[in-house]
Design a protein around this motif. Sequence first.
Motif, PDB file in Angstrom:
ATOM      1  N   UNK A  24       0.835  -1.212   0.000  1.00  0.00           N
ATOM      2  CA  UNK A  24       0.000   0.000   0.000  1.00  0.00           C
ATOM      3  C   UNK A  24       0.861   1.251   0.000  1.00  0.00           C
ATOM      4  N   UNK A  25       0.425   2.260  -0.755  1.00  0.00           N
ATOM      5  CA  UNK A  25       0.937   3.611  -0.631  1.00  0.00           C
ATOM      6  C   UNK A  25      -0.216   4.453  -0.095  1.00  0.00           C
ATOM      7  N   UNK A  26      -0.040   4.934   1.108  1.00  0.00           N
ATOM      8  CA  UNK A  26      -1.111   5.655   1.807  1.00  0.00           C
ATOM      9  C   UNK A  26      -0.727   7.127   1.877  1.00  0.00           C
ATOM     10  N   UNK A  27      -1.597   7.956   1.356  1.00  0.00           N
ATOM     11  CA  UNK A  27      -1.307   9.377   1.260  1.00  0.00           C
ATOM     12  C   UNK A  27      -2.632  10.129   1.207  1.00  0.00           C
ATOM     13  N   UNK A  28      -2.590  11.413   0.958  1.00  0.00           N
ATOM     14  CA  UNK A  28      -3.838  12.168   0.837  1.00  0.00           C
ATOM     15  C   UNK A  28      -3.653  13.327  -0.136  1.00  0.00           C
TER      16      UNK A  28
END
Length: 655
Positions: A512-516
């Motif tokens: 996962x690449x978790x960002x906003x």
Amino acid sequence: MVNFSKNYTRQWDYRSLGNMGTNLNPFEGNQLQQLNQQISAGQGGTEIITLRRDIWETIPKQHFKEMGRLSKLAGVEPTIHGVIIEPVGAEIMGQSISGWSDEKRIEESRMVNDILDKAIDLVDINKPRNVSVTFHPDSLARAPVYRRADKEIRGVTPDDEQIDIKPGQEIKVMDWAVDRETGQMMPVKLDEKLMPPETDEEKKLGYRKEIWTPDFSLKNINKTSWMQEVEGLHARAFQLSEFEEKRAKGIHPEAMTGAINTMMSHVNSEIQTLFERTKKFNPLEDENWKHLGGEEQKKKAELKKKYAEDRNKMLDENLKIERTIKEINEKIHKAKNETEQALLLNLEADLMRQKIDKWAGFFGKTVNNYPIEKFTTFEEFAAPRVADTFARSAAHSWQLAKERAAELKKEGKIVDPIKIAPAINLENPPANQFAFGRGDKIAEVVQKTRDRTAEILTKEQHVNPAEAKKIAERIVGATWDVGHINMLRPAGYTTEDLINEAKKAAKYVRHFHVTDNFGTTDSHLVPGQGNTHAFEQVKAIREEAARQGFPVGPQVKEIMEIGGFVQHHKTSPWPYILENSNSPIYASGPQWRPPSEGEDIGSRYFFSEYSSGFGNILPAYHFGQYFGAGFAEVPITLGGMTPGERSRFAGAPMA
């Protein structure tokens, strides 16, 4: 701590510090130094990243061995984000694409191999794992563009297909058409055209509204370009008749005979070219048929049968004509006089004209009945090439793991190669900007890569087919970037839409690449600071994958891609990451209370208001009266600190 521990415990306890990490600075080559700085945060993962090749090439290979040793000591499990590569094989000249080359793809695959060679040095043999190495499957930005319609779109396509799109329905507004032979690309867009009326109802309106969808425009390009090539044959037949007529009238007979022979040579070459293109680009040909899906094959089964009949009939007729032409040629050379020779030459020309007419008729049928698909969408064109590029590197990863396992065996250490082979995870790129940005498309290209990997392992490394499939599923997967799918939001897509997109790829996700962000740019904010609903996407994928029987395991990392936040706000992102992840350290809210009647204490512990710690179980009185929060007030007899300037533990200054 709620939902946080160093160890992953159960499938639904999806958030643990041991699974979380951040990426290093992609613009610095000293990744070792950065890793050393980051592991002090206590995170369970970190991602080595340099998107540019020139920076990647500045990292000494010894640094990867040292990062492996450092990670082992700290209990950190690093992953890698590979450099941007071009896996389709585009030949770039200036700002344009001049064509496509398998040699170029092989060069790119070697770049991937170099990264995998270094990734295996990050493995702790005592705790074997498949180091995740993420790559983007597209770097050319030739994506189909979709949006939710903001108004009603009604009309018909030029071939009378009814179009009735309601507000809020999804519609494709643009795509890219690729000539599979030359590599030429052109955009095809949704367009409304006003045409002369063809029905009484349209006459009342004064016009006929035609909707040219990207798919219809693609079909039209295929039809018109093929029609032009077939019409070239008809033109040759007309020219042949002119030459033959002039020769019969005695107008430069020798010159006309030479022109006819030249014409026949050109005609044979053109027929050969059209025949080859039919073999390559007609989906009803056997070699292409096997690539169609099961449903598509069912729909076209009768059409394929009719096409085979027409094709075989044409081949039989062509064989008869060729044999007759050969016989006449032999007679021409044996002709006793000019009259006999002229008669035979006319017969030859007549047979050649028949040949042209029959082939033109056959190819003409393909215009409407058996369409040639010389042009296709970029995603369809790129998918098998992307799959082959990464599959070759996946096979390299397997070979690499076998060699490392053999080396360890000599040292008396036994390890299964399948447990240490670096894993290639293809990342969903920004949707509506790059190809394979949607959930179903990244799933499709991952599956194609797995299939091709298994094929290569079976044919080239002589792996048992069942074992090859198992290896491919282990070392080829997907990285899901929650911020990239959020690029659909400006096109009218909702949070529910984005979560549904995530679910489409769930069974393949291994990282996962978790960002906003806010959907317009991939700004890399801390999760919770934009509108991606990052952790909802992650949770949806984990739950959907488990439902389908492909649970996301304990090695899967959630890498916080928050470079934009750090760059602009110059502060650590971790307090905000933990706060937005419901960490009890930073979150505010109701304190713990005993479960009410009938309530499960386990669910309260992991998912409820127990988000602010145990409450006031260590009141200030105890801190002041009994030893405080550390060892400063503990009596010497119980191990407390002795008066002096340095600590007894490490000799560090006390101040």
